[in-house]
Scaffold this active site. Structure first.
Site, short mmCIF file in Angstrom:
data_model
loop_
_atom_site.label_atom_id
_atom_site.label_comp_id
_atom_site.label_asym_id
_atom_site.label_seq_id
_atom_site.Cartn_x
_atom_site.Cartn_y
_atom_site.Cartn_z
N ARG A 9 0.83 -1.20 0.00
CA ARG A 9 0.00 0.00 0.00
C ARG A 9 0.86 1.24 0.00
O ARG A 9 1.77 1.39 0.82
CB ARG A 9 -0.93 0.03 1.21
CG ARG A 9 -1.74 1.33 1.21
CD ARG A 9 -2.81 1.37 2.23
NE ARG A 9 -3.50 2.65 2.17
CZ ARG A 9 -4.50 2.98 2.95
NH1 ARG A 9 -4.95 2.12 3.83
NH2 ARG A 9 -5.07 4.15 2.85
N ARG A 18 -7.01 2.11 -3.09
CA ARG A 18 -5.84 1.44 -2.51
C ARG A 18 -5.97 -0.06 -2.67
O ARG A 18 -7.08 -0.58 -2.77
CB ARG A 18 -5.68 1.81 -1.05
CG ARG A 18 -6.96 1.68 -0.26
CD ARG A 18 -6.96 2.67 0.88
NE ARG A 18 -8.18 2.67 1.62
CZ ARG A 18 -9.00 3.71 1.68
NH1 ARG A 18 -8.72 4.80 1.03
NH2 ARG A 18 -10.09 3.66 2.39
N ASP A 21 -6.71 -2.02 2.73
CA ASP A 21 -7.00 -1.08 3.82
C ASP A 21 -7.48 -1.91 5.00
O ASP A 21 -8.50 -2.59 4.92
CB ASP A 21 -8.08 -0.09 3.38
CG ASP A 21 -8.38 0.95 4.45
OD1 ASP A 21 -7.43 1.40 5.13
OD2 ASP A 21 -9.55 1.32 4.60
N ASP A 23 -8.67 -1.83 8.89
CA ASP A 23 -9.12 -1.00 10.01
C ASP A 23 -9.52 -1.91 11.16
O ASP A 23 -10.23 -2.90 10.96
CB ASP A 23 -10.33 -0.15 9.62
CG ASP A 23 -9.99 0.97 8.67
OD1 ASP A 23 -8.92 1.58 8.83
OD2 ASP A 23 -10.80 1.25 7.77
#
Length: 86
Positions: A9, A18, A21, A23
């Protein structure tokens, strides 16, 4: 962020496209507020793409700050966001 970087990334813009990702949206009933790490994720309760899958696997998971379950948070979301299963 280290895992994302290791997977290639590149952060070109804050909200841009992207490859990956990651989270961390919840961690039990823990609340963390440190630079670079906020748990629960500050916007998780506003995002259908977070709540729909969470309700599938843990509908009674409770947001430690709001005191509501994932199921309740999903039910409160306004129309307008769509989630597409791949």
């Amino acid at each position: 962020m280290q895992i994302e970087a290791g997977m290639g990334r590149l952060r070109m813009s804050e909200k841009g496209a992207r490859k990956i990702d990651i989270d961390l949206v919840l961690f039990g009933d823990r609340v963390v507020d440190e630079p670079g790490l906020k748990i629960p994720h500050p916007a998780m309760h506003q995002r259908r793409f977070v709540l729909e899958p969470l309700v599938e696997i843990a509908p009674e998971a409770r947001h430690p700050g709001l005191g509501k379950t994932a199921r309740e948070l999903l039910a409160e979301l306004a129309d307008g966001q769509t989630v597409r299963r791949l």
